[in-house]
Design a protein around this motif. Structure first.
Motif, PDB file in Angstrom:
ATOM      1  N   ASP A 173       0.831  -1.207   0.000  1.00 20.21           N
ATOM      2  CA  ASP A 173       0.000   0.000   0.000  1.00 20.21           C
ATOM      3  C   ASP A 173       0.865   1.257   0.000  1.00 20.21           C
ATOM      4  O   ASP A 173       0.362   2.373   0.073  1.00 20.21           O
ATOM      5  N   VAL A 174       2.194   1.083  -0.114  1.00 24.77           N
ATOM      6  CA  VAL A 174       3.119   2.216  -0.155  1.00 24.77           C
ATOM      7  C   VAL A 174       3.164   2.793  -1.570  1.00 24.77           C
ATOM      8  O   VAL A 174       3.344   2.058  -2.539  1.00 24.77           O
ATOM      9  N   LYS A 175       3.018   4.102  -1.689  1.00 26.33           N
ATOM     10  CA  LYS A 175       3.006   4.763  -3.002  1.00 26.33           C
ATOM     11  C   LYS A 175       4.248   5.628  -3.233  1.00 26.33           C
ATOM     12  O   LYS A 175       4.360   6.286  -4.260  1.00 26.33           O
ATOM     13  N   ASN A 176       5.189   5.607  -2.304  1.00 29.65           N
ATOM     14  CA  ASN A 176       6.342   6.506  -2.370  1.00 29.65           C
ATOM     15  C   ASN A 176       7.288   6.158  -3.510  1.00 29.65           C
ATOM     16  O   ASN A 176       7.454   4.994  -3.860  1.00 29.65           O
ATOM     17  N   PRO A 177       7.957   7.175  -4.078  1.00 31.08           N
ATOM     18  CA  PRO A 177       8.991   6.929  -5.095  1.00 31.08           C
ATOM     19  C   PRO A 177      10.266   6.412  -4.437  1.00 31.08           C
ATOM     20  O   PRO A 177      10.360   6.333  -3.204  1.00 31.08           O
ATOM     21  N   GLY A 226       5.184   3.126  -5.427  1.00 27.84           N
ATOM     22  CA  GLY A 226       5.606   1.830  -4.911  1.00 27.84           C
ATOM     23  C   GLY A 226       7.083   1.553  -5.066  1.00 27.84           C
ATOM     24  O   GLY A 226       7.604   0.592  -4.493  1.00 27.84           O
ATOM     25  N   ALA A 227       7.798   2.377  -5.838  1.00 24.29           N
ATOM     26  CA  ALA A 227       9.240   2.156  -6.008  1.00 24.29           C
ATOM     27  C   ALA A 227       9.979   2.266  -4.678  1.00 24.29           C
ATOM     28  O   ALA A 227      10.998   1.606  -4.452  1.00 24.29           O
ATOM     29  N   GLY A 228       9.462   3.091  -3.779  1.00 17.18           N
ATOM     30  CA  GLY A 228      10.112   3.267  -2.489  1.00 17.18           C
ATOM     31  C   GLY A 228       9.704   2.262  -1.432  1.00 17.18           C
ATOM     32  O   GLY A 228      10.189   2.325  -0.298  1.00 17.18           O
ATOM     33  N   ALA A 229       8.844   1.323  -1.775  1.00 19.05           N
ATOM     34  CA  ALA A 229       8.396   0.320  -0.803  1.00 19.05           C
ATOM     35  C   ALA A 229       9.553  -0.586  -0.401  1.00 19.05           C
ATOM     36  O   ALA A 229      10.421  -0.911  -1.205  1.00 19.05           O
ATOM     37  N   ALA A 230       9.556  -0.980   0.874  1.00 17.53           N
ATOM     38  CA  ALA A 230      10.550  -1.923   1.404  1.00 17.53           C
ATOM     39  C   ALA A 230      11.977  -1.458   1.123  1.00 17.53           C
ATOM     40  O   ALA A 230      12.823  -2.222   0.666  1.00 17.53           O
ATOM     41  N   TYR A 235      11.385  -0.721  -6.246  1.00 17.29           N
ATOM     42  CA  TYR A 235      12.060  -0.212  -7.446  1.00 17.29           C
ATOM     43  C   TYR A 235      12.790  -1.328  -8.187  1.00 17.29           C
ATOM     44  O   TYR A 235      12.704  -1.431  -9.420  1.00 17.29           O
ATOM     45  N   ALA A 236      13.523  -2.158  -7.469  1.00 16.68           N
ATOM     46  CA  ALA A 236      14.297  -3.222  -8.114  1.00 16.68           C
ATOM     47  C   ALA A 236      13.385  -4.165  -8.883  1.00 16.68           C
ATOM     48  O   ALA A 236      13.710  -4.598 -10.002  1.00 16.68           O
ATOM     49  N   PHE A 237      12.240  -4.485  -8.315  1.00 18.41           N
ATOM     50  CA  PHE A 237      11.296  -5.357  -9.012  1.00 18.41           C
ATOM     51  C   PHE A 237      10.685  -4.659 -10.228  1.00 18.41           C
ATOM     52  O   PHE A 237      10.515  -5.259 -11.287  1.00 18.41           O
TER      53      PHE A 237
END
Length: 346
Positions: A173-177, A226-230, A235-237
């Protein structure tokens, strides 16, 4: 009377399954003849793998991987036919470290890559990755290194393009870059042990990695939601494995056909540890509400703020399970939380 119960885990206190059972006990006391359906749920973090296991079956594969500090740790993922569900916290999670060990400058997502590689070796063609609870802020570089190492070791491939035939879906549910003021380092790294100086360095490292990756691929997905998730694993995915990004709870609910399950229900009970206006920004209870149709939804939580906003959003009832004056330490005791849930749902 048909009641569907789908409560998120109360982190550090109750699992989704335990919270559901406590609510079911409360309903049974008031309505002994009620039909009760319990649905373990998660939005992509803790309990996501278990929620899918309960929904679709399959086998929990257990292997030894590396934790965020590269120590051996046992981790599981779900394999059902050609689909795998990986919960990154199993290998790269913050709970694997003591408070003193938390340091996102050294913590690595390598173990998550080992889980992915093992799933692909065992035939997975579609991998769902629950992004939540990570100890890392390495933009997924550790995960990518593990994929390359795994296939080089097995003499099959020497780079991650071998995964082009595998479909990846990241669930969060994270939308951060990836980087910037709202990026992985600035928003999430402090809770993983980063000092203000570390945050700046991590953010700069992520930016440089994204720039190099963009030059190589000819496209840049670092600013995608979602790129900033975890810690940048998202981003890597997205960048390297061409992953799709979905709401974790929506993906789970679609898989179990939640709309069909609740269409003749009289009541849905959902909940989370703390509910406020941020709940309305894509968190699990709102995912439940969006698929409830005309069925009334009760929201319970250990702490409630912004009650009117939650009610205006469509929840039929918003209930704090804890009585006034109860200390946090007492409220976090499992047996206390279970009893308070039983009393709150009726």
């Amino acid at each position: 009377m048909k009641v569907v119960i789908a409560i998120d885990s109360f982190k550090g206190c109750l699992s989704s399954k335990e919270a559901n059972e406590a609510a079911a006990e409360g309903i049974r006391r008031a309505y002994p003849d009620a039909e009760i359906i319990k649905v373990p749920v998660s939005d992509g973090g803790e309990g996501y793998m278990e929620a899918f296991h309960a929904a679709i079956g399959g086998k929990l594969e257990e292997i030894v991987v590396r934790d965020p500090l590269m120590r051996p740790v046992s981790a599981k993922y779900l394999l059902q036919g050609e689909m795998a569900v990986i919960e990154i916290a199993q290998a790269s999670g913050l709970p694997l470290l003591t408070k003193e060990e938390r340091n996102p400058m050294v913590a690595t997502s390598y173990g998550t890559g080992q889980l992915v590689a093992d799933a692909v070796r065992k035939g997975a063609k579609h991998i769902i990755v629950g992004l939540g609870g990570s100890a890392t802020s390495d933009a997924g570089k550790g995960m990518l290194k593990a994929l390359i190492d795994a296939w080089a070791k097995h003499g099959q491939w020497d780079d991650i393009t071998a995964f082009k035939d595998v479909e990846f879906t990241i669930a969060s549910d994270v939308k951060n870059p990836l980087y910037g003021e709202k990026g992985a380092a600035h928003v999430f790294a402090p809770q993983k042990g980063a000092t203000p100086e570390m945050v700046l360095r991590l953010d700069e490292q992520a930016r440089k990695f994204a720039e190099l990756s963009a030059k190589h691929f000819g496209y840049d997905r670092s600013q995608m939601p979602g790129a900033g998730a975890a810690g940048g694993l998202g981003y890597a995915f997205l960048q390297y494995l061409d992953a799709k990004s979905m709401s974790g709870i929506q993906l789970l609910l679609d898989t179990i056909r939640f709309k069909e399950l609740v269409k003749d229900a009289d009541l849905i009970i959902t909940g989370e540890g703390s509910a406020d206006r941020q709940t309305l920004m894509g968190k699990l209870p709102v995912g439940i509400l969006e698929q409830a149709g005309s069925v009334p939804v009760t929201l319970i939580a250990g702490k409630i703020s912004d009650r009117e906003e939650l009610l205006n959003a469509g929840f039929a009832r918003v209930e704090c399970i804890n009585p006034p004056g109860l200390s946090l330490e007492e409220a976090m005791r499992k047996e206390v939380a279970q009893q308070n849930i039983r009393q709150s749902v009726i």
